[in-house]
Design a protein around this motif. Structure first.
Motif, PDB file in Angstrom:
ATOM      1  N   ASN A  64      53.617 -41.485  37.192  1.00 15.78           N
ATOM      2  CA  ASN A  64      52.897 -40.835  38.284  1.00 15.78           C
ATOM      3  C   ASN A  64      52.747 -39.350  37.957  1.00 15.78           C
ATOM      4  OD1 ASN A  64      55.395 -39.540  39.040  1.00 15.78           O
ATOM      5  ND2 ASN A  64      55.968 -41.413  40.103  1.00 15.78           N
ATOM      6  N   PRO A  65      52.018 -38.615  38.788  1.00 13.53           N
ATOM      7  CA  PRO A  65      51.824 -37.187  38.504  1.00 13.53           C
ATOM      8  C   PRO A  65      53.131 -36.395  38.449  1.00 13.53           C
ATOM      9  CG  PRO A  65      50.228 -37.908  40.123  1.00 13.53           C
ATOM     10  CD  PRO A  65      51.192 -39.048  39.918  1.00 13.53           C
ATOM     11  N   GLU A  66      54.096 -36.786  39.271  1.00 16.19           N
ATOM     12  CA  GLU A  66      55.373 -36.077  39.281  1.00 16.19           C
ATOM     13  C   GLU A  66      56.136 -36.263  37.977  1.00 16.19           C
ATOM     14  OE1 GLU A  66      54.397 -38.212  41.774  1.00 16.19           O
ATOM     15  OE2 GLU A  66      53.864 -36.688  43.266  1.00 16.19           O
ATOM     16  N   SER A  67      56.154 -37.492  37.455  1.00 21.92           N
ATOM     17  CA  SER A  67      56.877 -37.714  36.196  1.00 21.92           C
ATOM     18  C   SER A  67      56.173 -37.013  35.043  1.00 21.92           C
ATOM     19  CB  SER A  67      57.068 -39.210  35.912  1.00 21.92           C
ATOM     20  OG  SER A  67      55.843 -39.870  35.703  1.00 21.92           O
ATOM     21  N   LEU A  68      54.842 -36.985  35.072  1.00 17.67           N
ATOM     22  CA  LEU A  68      54.104 -36.244  34.047  1.00 17.67           C
ATOM     23  C   LEU A  68      54.443 -34.755  34.124  1.00 17.67           C
ATOM     24  CD1 LEU A  68      52.026 -36.044  31.793  1.00 17.67           C
ATOM     25  CD2 LEU A  68      50.244 -35.945  33.557  1.00 17.67           C
ATOM     26  N   GLY A  69      54.471 -34.221  35.329  1.00 17.15           N
ATOM     27  CA  GLY A  69      54.813 -32.813  35.513  1.00 17.15           C
ATOM     28  C   GLY A  69      56.202 -32.483  35.010  1.00 17.15           C
ATOM     29  N   ARG A  70      57.173 -33.360  35.303  1.00 18.91           N
ATOM     30  CA  ARG A  70      58.553 -33.127  34.845  1.00 18.91           C
ATOM     31  C   ARG A  70      58.641 -33.143  33.323  1.00 18.91           C
ATOM     32  NH1 ARG A  70      59.725 -36.446  39.236  1.00 18.91           N
ATOM     33  NH2 ARG A  70      59.964 -38.250  37.888  1.00 18.91           N
ATOM     34  N   ILE A  71      57.936 -34.079  32.701  1.00 17.74           N
ATOM     35  CA  ILE A  71      57.957 -34.163  31.240  1.00 17.74           C
ATOM     36  C   ILE A  71      57.319 -32.918  30.633  1.00 17.74           C
ATOM     37  CG2 ILE A  71      56.988 -35.399  29.260  1.00 17.74           C
ATOM     38  CD1 ILE A  71      57.465 -38.003  30.926  1.00 17.74           C
ATOM     39  N   LEU A  72      56.198 -32.491  31.189  1.00 14.00           N
ATOM     40  CA  LEU A  72      55.549 -31.275  30.676  1.00 14.00           C
ATOM     41  C   LEU A  72      56.429 -30.046  30.890  1.00 14.00           C
ATOM     42  CD1 LEU A  72      51.891 -31.999  31.785  1.00 14.00           C
ATOM     43  CD2 LEU A  72      52.780 -31.944  29.435  1.00 14.00           C
ATOM     44  N   GLN A  73      57.116 -29.995  32.013  1.00 18.06           N
ATOM     45  CA  GLN A  73      58.033 -28.878  32.268  1.00 18.06           C
ATOM     46  C   GLN A  73      59.168 -28.881  31.248  1.00 18.06           C
ATOM     47  OE1 GLN A  73      60.714 -29.108  35.667  1.00 18.06           O
ATOM     48  NE2 GLN A  73      60.170 -26.979  36.152  1.00 18.06           N
ATOM     49  N   GLN A  74      59.737 -30.042  30.978  1.00 16.59           N
ATOM     50  CA  GLN A  74      60.815 -30.127  29.998  1.00 16.59           C
ATOM     51  C   GLN A  74      60.333 -29.709  28.616  1.00 16.59           C
ATOM     52  OE1 GLN A  74      64.158 -30.655  30.506  1.00 16.59           O
ATOM     53  NE2 GLN A  74      63.429 -30.355  32.597  1.00 16.59           N
ATOM     54  N   ALA A  75      59.135 -30.118  28.257  1.00 16.08           N
ATOM     55  CA  ALA A  75      58.580 -29.736  26.956  1.00 16.08           C
ATOM     56  C   ALA A  75      58.431 -28.221  26.873  1.00 16.08           C
ATOM     57  CB  ALA A  75      57.236 -30.412  26.727  1.00 16.08           C
ATOM     58  N   ARG A  76      57.918 -27.637  27.942  1.00 17.37           N
ATOM     59  CA  ARG A  76      57.751 -26.178  27.966  1.00 17.37           C
ATOM     60  C   ARG A  76      59.104 -25.488  27.832  1.00 17.37           C
ATOM     61  NH1 ARG A  76      58.645 -22.839  31.911  1.00 17.37           N
ATOM     62  NH2 ARG A  76      58.518 -24.341  33.608  1.00 17.37           N
ATOM     63  N   LEU A  77      60.082 -25.953  28.592  1.00 22.41           N
ATOM     64  CA  LEU A  77      61.408 -25.328  28.556  1.00 22.41           C
ATOM     65  C   LEU A  77      62.082 -25.501  27.196  1.00 22.41           C
ATOM     66  CD1 LEU A  77      62.654 -26.338  32.115  1.00 22.41           C
ATOM     67  CD2 LEU A  77      61.948 -24.049  31.335  1.00 22.41           C
ATOM     68  N   LEU A  78      61.938 -26.678  26.592  1.00 19.83           N
ATOM     69  CA  LEU A  78      62.522 -26.902  25.265  1.00 19.83           C
ATOM     70  C   LEU A  78      61.919 -25.970  24.222  1.00 19.83           C
ATOM     71  CD1 LEU A  78      62.848 -30.780  25.226  1.00 19.83           C
ATOM     72  CD2 LEU A  78      64.721 -29.132  25.020  1.00 19.83           C
ATOM     73  N   ASN A  79      60.672 -25.570  24.443  1.00 23.21           N
ATOM     74  CA  ASN A  79      60.029 -24.628  23.542  1.00 23.21           C
ATOM     75  C   ASN A  79      60.342 -23.176  23.896  1.00 23.21           C
ATOM     76  OD1 ASN A  79      58.286 -26.025  21.458  1.00 23.21           O
ATOM     77  ND2 ASN A  79      57.717 -27.139  23.305  1.00 23.21           N
ATOM     78  N   GLY A  80      61.049 -22.976  24.998  1.00 23.94           N
ATOM     79  CA  GLY A  80      61.476 -21.627  25.364  1.00 23.94           C
ATOM     80  C   GLY A  80      60.398 -20.774  26.019  1.00 23.94           C
ATOM     81  N   TRP A  81      59.401 -21.420  26.626  1.00 26.43           N
ATOM     82  CA  TRP A  81      58.302 -20.678  27.224  1.00 26.43           C
ATOM     83  C   TRP A  81      58.427 -20.636  28.735  1.00 26.43           C
ATOM     84  CZ3 TRP A  81      54.893 -24.481  24.174  1.00 26.43           C
ATOM     85  CH2 TRP A  81      54.867 -24.126  22.818  1.00 26.43           C
ATOM     86  N   SER A  82      58.087 -19.513  29.326  1.00 26.49           N
ATOM     87  CA  SER A  82      57.983 -19.415  30.778  1.00 26.49           C
ATOM     88  C   SER A  82      56.646 -20.025  31.197  1.00 26.49           C
ATOM     89  CB  SER A  82      58.034 -17.950  31.216  1.00 26.49           C
ATOM     90  OG  SER A  82      56.859 -17.273  30.792  1.00 26.49           O
ATOM     91  N   GLN A  83      56.474 -20.241  32.492  1.00 28.59           N
ATOM     92  CA  GLN A  83      55.185 -20.721  32.971  1.00 28.59           C
ATOM     93  C   GLN A  83      54.082 -19.720  32.637  1.00 28.59           C
ATOM     94  OE1 GLN A  83      55.687 -21.551  37.154  1.00 28.59           O
ATOM     95  NE2 GLN A  83      56.332 -23.658  36.745  1.00 28.59           N
ATOM     96  N   ARG A  84      54.388 -18.457  32.766  1.00 22.96           N
ATOM     97  CA  ARG A  84      53.399 -17.416  32.459  1.00 22.96           C
ATOM     98  C   ARG A  84      53.006 -17.449  30.981  1.00 22.96           C
ATOM     99  NH1 ARG A  84      54.587 -12.481  35.646  1.00 22.96           N
ATOM    100  NH2 ARG A  84      53.615 -13.862  37.110  1.00 22.96           N
ATOM    101  N   GLU A  85      54.008 -17.610  30.087  1.00 24.84           N
ATOM    102  CA  GLU A  85      53.714 -17.696  28.654  1.00 24.84           C
ATOM    103  C   GLU A  85      52.874 -18.938  28.340  1.00 24.84           C
ATOM    104  OE1 GLU A  85      57.571 -15.577  26.583  1.00 24.84           O
ATOM    105  OE2 GLU A  85      57.826 -17.566  27.492  1.00 24.84           O
ATOM    106  N   MET A  86      53.218 -20.067  28.972  1.00 20.48           N
ATOM    107  CA  MET A  86      52.461 -21.291  28.748  1.00 20.48           C
ATOM    108  C   MET A  86      51.020 -21.109  29.195  1.00 20.48           C
ATOM    109  SD  MET A  86      52.899 -24.502  27.690  1.00 20.48           S
ATOM    110  CE  MET A  86      51.327 -24.398  26.879  1.00 20.48           C
ATOM    111  N   ALA A  87      50.834 -20.499  30.347  1.00 24.73           N
ATOM    112  CA  ALA A  87      49.487 -20.251  30.856  1.00 24.73           C
ATOM    113  C   ALA A  87      48.679 -19.401  29.881  1.00 24.73           C
ATOM    114  CB  ALA A  87      49.561 -19.579  32.223  1.00 24.73           C
ATOM    115  N   ALA A  88      49.289 -18.362  29.358  1.00 24.78           N
ATOM    116  CA  ALA A  88      48.593 -17.489  28.402  1.00 24.78           C
ATOM    117  C   ALA A  88      48.234 -18.261  27.131  1.00 24.78           C
ATOM    118  CB  ALA A  88      49.452 -16.278  28.064  1.00 24.78           C
ATOM    119  N   ARG A  89      49.099 -19.150  26.688  1.00 29.59           N
ATOM    120  CA  ARG A  89      48.863 -19.915  25.465  1.00 29.59           C
ATOM    121  C   ARG A  89      47.642 -20.830  25.595  1.00 29.59           C
ATOM    122  NH1 ARG A  89      53.141 -19.829  21.788  1.00 29.59           N
ATOM    123  NH2 ARG A  89      52.481 -21.793  20.863  1.00 29.59           N
TER     124      ARG A  89
END
Length: 79
Positions: free
Chosen positions: A9-34
């Motif tokens: 569902n959308p929530e599980s997709l969001g959690r997985i994407l959040q974990q991927a971002r965090l594992l890469n060490g990026w903030s939401q702001r950094e991810m947005a800029a990328r």
């Protein structure tokens, strides 16, 4: 080491994407800029905010018996 999870569902997709971002060490702001968007948009995706497109995508997957998995393969922030 890759991590794999089932996207149901959308929530599980969001959690997985959040974990991927965090594992890469990026903030939401950094991810947005990328990817050329806003921090709010990243937050909405990670929160599983409903949208017509995503709702229809998951309805289509349910009706067709399609399963989606995501694999996180962390990479450096330079990647």
């Amino acid at each position: 080491m890759p991590y794999t999870g089932k996207v149901t569902n959308p929530e599980s997709l969001g959690r997985i994407l959040q974990q991927a971002r965090l594992l890469n060490g990026w903030s939401q702001r950094e991810m947005a800029a990328r990817i050329g968007t806003t921090q709010r948009y990243i937050w909405e995706i990670e929160a599983g905010k409903p949208s017509i497109y995503v709702d229809r995508l998951f309805a289509l997957m349910r009706e067709t018996g399609t399963e989606l998995t995501a694999t996180i393969d962390p990479r450096s922030a330079d990647g």
